[in-house]
Every structure is written in C-alpha cells, then in structure tokens.
Design an enzyme around this catalytic site. Structure first.
Site, PDB file in Angstrom:
ATOM      1  N   ASP A   7       1.911 -25.643   0.461  1.00  0.00           N
ATOM      2  CA  ASP A   7       2.192 -24.356   1.094  1.00  0.00           C
ATOM      3  C   ASP A   7       0.987 -23.956   1.943  1.00  0.00           C
ATOM      4  OD1 ASP A   7       3.528 -21.761   1.446  1.00  0.00           O
ATOM      5  OD2 ASP A   7       1.975 -21.003   0.100  1.00  0.00           O
ATOM      6  N   ASP A   9       0.024 -20.113   3.441  1.00  0.00           N
ATOM      7  CA  ASP A   9      -0.594 -18.814   3.146  1.00  0.00           C
ATOM      8  C   ASP A   9      -0.745 -18.621   1.643  1.00  0.00           C
ATOM      9  OD1 ASP A   9      -0.116 -18.767   5.825  1.00  0.00           O
ATOM     10  OD2 ASP A   9       0.949 -16.857   5.847  1.00  0.00           O
TER      11      ASP A   9
END
Length: 206
Positions: A7, A9
């Site tokens: 991922d 953020d």
C-alpha cells in the site's frame, strides 16, 4: 516474477488529511524507502496497490500524480530501491467499482499483469481494508501500524481482520522479517540440494 505488493499512504508515506495532492505533500515514513530497497536486494519487485479517490474527485490530476510518483521514485533510487509499478483505484466508495480496497480487484489486476499466483504473494498495508483485499485475492496479508487505520489492539487483532494476518511495527520491520524468511528458505533449499547431490553421487571406485 517475485513480487511484494505494498500500500502507499500510511505504509510507505505519511497519510494526509484531504489526500496527497502535490509532491510537497509526499513524505516517506522513516525507514520505508530503505525497506523497499532491502526487499529489492532480496530479489523481489515491489508493486504498489493504492486507493486514490482524490483523483476521481478532481482534487488532483494525472499530472500531479505523476509528479508525486516521480518524487518517490527519485528518493527511492537514491537509496537503491525501485517500485515496479503503481496500480490504483481512483473511485469514490459510492461508485460501485471492483478495484477499491477492500475488494480484491487491484490485486487481481496485478496477478494478471505479471502472471503470478497470488497465493504466494505477500501484501502489506496499514488498514483493515488493505489486508481484507489482500486476503480476498488470496495473498498473504501483513499489517503495519504506521497509518491512521491501525487497530487499537493487535494481540489478538479485531475479528474483522483476516485470520493469519501478520503484524509489524512498520515497513522496515516487515522487510526485516520478510528478508529473514526468504534467506531461511534459500538456505533450506541449498541444504536439500546438497543432500540430494550427496545421495545421488556415484560411489568411489575401489
């Protein structure tokens, strides 16, 4: 191809209120870029899978996204790291897409692109939707505790987290555990190969 899916953020970079909209908003989390470099050095490509609803909502455009990615890539290159590709969902929650995590669409796209069995792929994120999407796609889910989605408790994890989710303090801790596991597997494979060679070697002449 050997992959790790990560991922963005809250996992690689600091998570911002109102999304990361400009390169100035993008700030790597401590140790995250070095962690990616270590994963690369272990022989694995890193691919990002990210929800980016700010794009679909018009808060930033593709030019801004490309500039953000260029900044990340430049900083990664400085420490010997590289991201192979970024797969993203630009949709808002109410748009009914199949690619917004916790749905597995982004992971399935990655599997199709690289022709990999997702059951062998480790996937890392900072929220329940990240690990739910990874598990739904058949990946091995890992949770890091660096984003806003970190659970209050981790031992045990809340019931909404998939069974078998592995927990790490941050991406650097994941990289340490992952590289150690890879090296242990490689050592075991070498030992098995050596043992097989010894068993099949011809007997010395007398």
């Amino acid at each position: 191809m050997k992959l790790v899916i990560v991922d963005r953020d809250g996992t690689i970079c600091v998570e911002r209120e109102g999304y990361i909209q400009t390169p100035d908003d993008w700030e790597p989390l401590p140790g995250a870029l070095d962690a990616i470099a270590r994963i690369n050095q272990a022989g694995y490509h890193v691919v990002i899978a990210a929800n980016l609803p700010g794009l679909g909502r018009g808060l930033f455009d593709m030019a801004a996204l490309n500039a953000i990615q260029a900044k990340m890539n430049k900083q990664l290159a400085a420490v010997g790291g590289r991201v192979e590709a970024i797969f993203y969902c630009p949709h808002a929650p109410d748009e009914g897409c199949t690619c917004r995590k916790p749905l597995p669409g982004l992971f399935q796209q990655i599997g199709e692109r690289y022709k990999v069995d997702l059951r062998n792929i480790h996937a890392v994120g900072d929220s329940v939707r990240d690990v739910q999407a990874a598990a739904a796609a058949g990946c091995i889910p890992h949770l890091v505790l660096t984003g806003k989605g970190a659970p209050v408790q981790t031992d045990p994890l809340p019931p909404e987290f998939p069974p078998g989710t592995r927990v790490h303090a941050d991406l650097a801790a994941f990289a340490t555990a992952f590289v150690a596991e890879v090296e242990a597997q490689q050592a075991a494979a070498r030992a098995e190969a050596d043992a097989t060679a010894d068993r099949t070697a011809p007997a010395p002449l007398r």
